[in-house]
Design a protein around this motif. Structure first.
Motif, PDB file in Angstrom:
ATOM      1  N   GLY A 228      46.013  40.190  50.265  1.00 46.96           N
ATOM      2  CA  GLY A 228      45.793  38.770  49.332  1.00 46.96           C
ATOM      3  C   GLY A 228      44.493  39.066  48.817  1.00 46.96           C
ATOM      4  N   VAL A 229      43.578  38.481  50.071  1.00 50.34           N
ATOM      5  CA  VAL A 229      42.815  38.138  50.310  1.00 50.34           C
ATOM      6  C   VAL A 229      41.112  39.060  50.302  1.00 50.34           C
ATOM      7  N   VAL A 230      41.639  40.511  50.030  1.00 47.78           N
ATOM      8  CA  VAL A 230      41.362  42.029  49.723  1.00 47.78           C
ATOM      9  C   VAL A 230      40.367  41.522  47.891  1.00 47.78           C
ATOM     10  N   ASN A 231      42.286  41.762  47.628  1.00 47.97           N
ATOM     11  CA  ASN A 231      42.567  41.922  46.002  1.00 47.97           C
ATOM     12  C   ASN A 231      42.180  40.996  45.298  1.00 47.97           C
ATOM     13  N   GLN A 232      42.133  39.816  45.896  1.00 46.75           N
ATOM     14  CA  GLN A 232      41.438  38.778  45.452  1.00 46.75           C
ATOM     15  C   GLN A 232      39.330  38.665  45.128  1.00 46.75           C
ATOM     16  N   ILE A 233      39.379  39.070  46.645  1.00 46.74           N
ATOM     17  CA  ILE A 233      37.134  40.149  45.985  1.00 46.74           C
ATOM     18  C   ILE A 233      37.112  40.742  45.487  1.00 46.74           C
ATOM     19  N   LEU A 234      38.093  41.907  45.279  1.00 45.98           N
ATOM     20  CA  LEU A 234      37.789  43.295  43.660  1.00 45.98           C
ATOM     21  C   LEU A 234      38.532  42.330  42.676  1.00 45.98           C
ATOM     22  N   MET A 235      38.653  41.399  42.518  1.00 44.90           N
ATOM     23  CA  MET A 235      39.355  40.590  41.247  1.00 44.90           C
ATOM     24  C   MET A 235      38.153  40.125  41.030  1.00 44.90           C
ATOM     25  N   ASP A 236      37.577  40.044  42.103  1.00 45.28           N
ATOM     26  CA  ASP A 236      36.649  38.269  41.918  1.00 45.28           C
ATOM     27  C   ASP A 236      34.945  39.296  41.198  1.00 45.28           C
ATOM     28  N   LEU A 237      34.839  40.200  42.183  1.00 42.46           N
ATOM     29  CA  LEU A 237      33.765  41.605  41.864  1.00 42.46           C
ATOM     30  C   LEU A 237      33.997  41.663  40.716  1.00 42.46           C
ATOM     31  N   PHE A 238      34.756  41.670  40.123  1.00 43.30           N
ATOM     32  CA  PHE A 238      34.676  43.186  38.952  1.00 43.30           C
ATOM     33  C   PHE A 238      35.074  41.664  37.395  1.00 43.30           C
TER      34      PHE A 238
ATOM     35  N   ALA B  95      30.379  52.123  50.371  1.00 46.52           N
ATOM     36  CA  ALA B  95      28.703  50.599  49.927  1.00 46.52           C
ATOM     37  C   ALA B  95      30.172  49.502  49.783  1.00 46.52           C
ATOM     38  N   THR B  96      31.273  49.632  48.728  1.00 44.01           N
ATOM     39  CA  THR B  96      32.514  48.835  48.517  1.00 44.01           C
ATOM     40  C   THR B  96      32.957  48.643  49.796  1.00 44.01           C
ATOM     41  N   CYS B  97      33.429  49.054  50.679  1.00 44.15           N
ATOM     42  CA  CYS B  97      33.896  48.339  52.222  1.00 44.15           C
ATOM     43  C   CYS B  97      33.145  47.979  52.611  1.00 44.15           C
ATOM     44  N   THR B  98      31.900  48.356  52.741  1.00 43.00           N
ATOM     45  CA  THR B  98      30.924  47.672  53.105  1.00 43.00           C
ATOM     46  C   THR B  98      31.262  45.576  52.724  1.00 43.00           C
ATOM     47  N   LEU B  99      31.156  45.982  51.886  1.00 44.85           N
ATOM     48  CA  LEU B  99      30.654  44.302  51.138  1.00 44.85           C
ATOM     49  C   LEU B  99      32.207  43.826  51.250  1.00 44.85           C
ATOM     50  N   LEU B 100      33.504  44.617  50.837  1.00 41.76           N
ATOM     51  CA  LEU B 100      34.536  43.739  51.323  1.00 41.76           C
ATOM     52  C   LEU B 100      34.404  43.288  53.328  1.00 41.76           C
ATOM     53  N   LYS B 101      34.508  43.967  53.569  1.00 39.72           N
ATOM     54  CA  LYS B 101      34.084  43.546  54.888  1.00 39.72           C
ATOM     55  C   LYS B 101      33.516  42.347  55.730  1.00 39.72           C
ATOM     56  N   SER B 102      31.772  42.443  55.020  1.00 39.65           N
ATOM     57  CA  SER B 102      30.753  41.319  55.099  1.00 39.65           C
ATOM     58  C   SER B 102      31.246  40.713  54.620  1.00 39.65           C
ATOM     59  N   ASP B 103      32.255  39.603  54.131  1.00 43.02           N
ATOM     60  CA  ASP B 103      33.323  38.863  53.237  1.00 43.02           C
ATOM     61  C   ASP B 103      34.179  38.706  53.980  1.00 43.02           C
ATOM     62  N   LEU B 104      35.071  39.339  54.102  1.00 42.45           N
ATOM     63  CA  LEU B 104      36.143  39.360  55.449  1.00 42.45           C
ATOM     64  C   LEU B 104      36.026  38.443  55.969  1.00 42.45           C
ATOM     65  N   VAL B 105      35.076  39.372  57.091  1.00 41.89           N
ATOM     66  CA  VAL B 105      34.781  38.604  58.660  1.00 41.89           C
ATOM     67  C   VAL B 105      33.594  37.543  58.264  1.00 41.89           C
ATOM     68  N   SER B 106      33.519  36.432  57.394  1.00 43.26           N
ATOM     69  CA  SER B 106      32.218  36.288  57.778  1.00 43.26           C
ATOM     70  C   SER B 106      33.457  34.452  57.665  1.00 43.26           C
ATOM     71  N   PRO B 107      31.752  33.951  57.827  1.00 42.66           N
ATOM     72  CA  PRO B 107      32.864  32.253  58.537  1.00 42.66           C
ATOM     73  C   PRO B 107      33.584  31.238  56.999  1.00 42.66           C
TER      74      PRO B 107
END
Length: 207
Positions: free
Chosen positions: A158-168, A79-91
């Motif tokens: 860097g982007v993945v780590n920052q997204i995880l931090m923001d989610l936390f 679920a987390t990976c799906t959320l991360l990918k959705s964010d990462l490939v977004s415009p």
């Protein structure tokens, strides 16, 4: 006017032997249509080249994001990976990446770009990033691994780590930030946030 040398510097790529690939990636179709030195057929051909390299980059980026998340984030759950990918490939994310490394300053987005609504500017910038990824892949003779390593080291980590931090910070109450979470931050190579962070909006790309 495009500036391939500036873009190479921003991408941290020393040599780009097929500079025509960068020129294609950095010239938006709007700019192509404004070039009166080109015949209609030449404009059509160059537009197709841009769309092709951008689509290639889009497909590559999506696959490389999936590979990165599988290798580095699968322990977080599907679920987390799906959320991360959705964010990462977004415009939105791709546009922010483009601005972060100033790709827009080395490209030609057309005279009307500043007049476009925000969502259209975002689309233009995201396509620019994808086109550059496609150009890098072709420059390196379709070497998927080399392109993946460059993309992962320069952008994805860097982007993945920052997204995880923001989610936390968004979903875990500051009162619950204690030693129980320290191993989680360490395993994900994150810096433990201070409780002051809870009252601040975090930026996806911290300088």
């Amino acid at each position: 006017m495009i500036n391939p040398n500036f873009v190479k510097h921003q991408l941290k790529i020393k040599a780009f032997h097929h500079q025509e690939l960068l020129e294609i990636a950095l010239t938006h179709p709007d700019a192509i249509s404004e070039n009166l030195d080109l015949t209609p057929e030449e404009q059509k051909l160059r537009t197709l080249e841009y769309l092709g390299i951008s689509r290639l980059g889009s497909n590559l980026f999506s696959q490389m994001v999936s590979d990165y998340l599988y290798l580095h984030c699968s322990h977080l759950g599907s679920a987390t990976c799906t959320l991360l990918k959705s964010d990462l490939v977004s415009p939105a994310i791709l546009a922010q990446l483009t601005i972060k490394i100033n790709l827009d300053q080395g490209s030609d987005l057309g005279k009307n770009y500043p007049l476009k609504p925000d969502f259209e500017q975002e689309k233009v910038l995201s396509e620019l990033f994808e086109a550059v990824v496609g150009a890098v892949y072709l420059e390196w003779e379709r070497d998927f691994e080399k392109t993946y390593n460059w993309l992962a080291n320069q952008f994805l980590a860097g982007v993945v780590n920052q997204i995880l931090m923001d989610l936390f910070i968004e979903f875990v109450p500051a009162a619950d930030w204690d030693a129980n979470f320290y191993p989680w931050f360490g395993s994900n190579h994150l810096t433990c946030p201070s409780k002051k962070s809870a009252s601040k909006s975090t930026s996806l790309f911290c300088s």
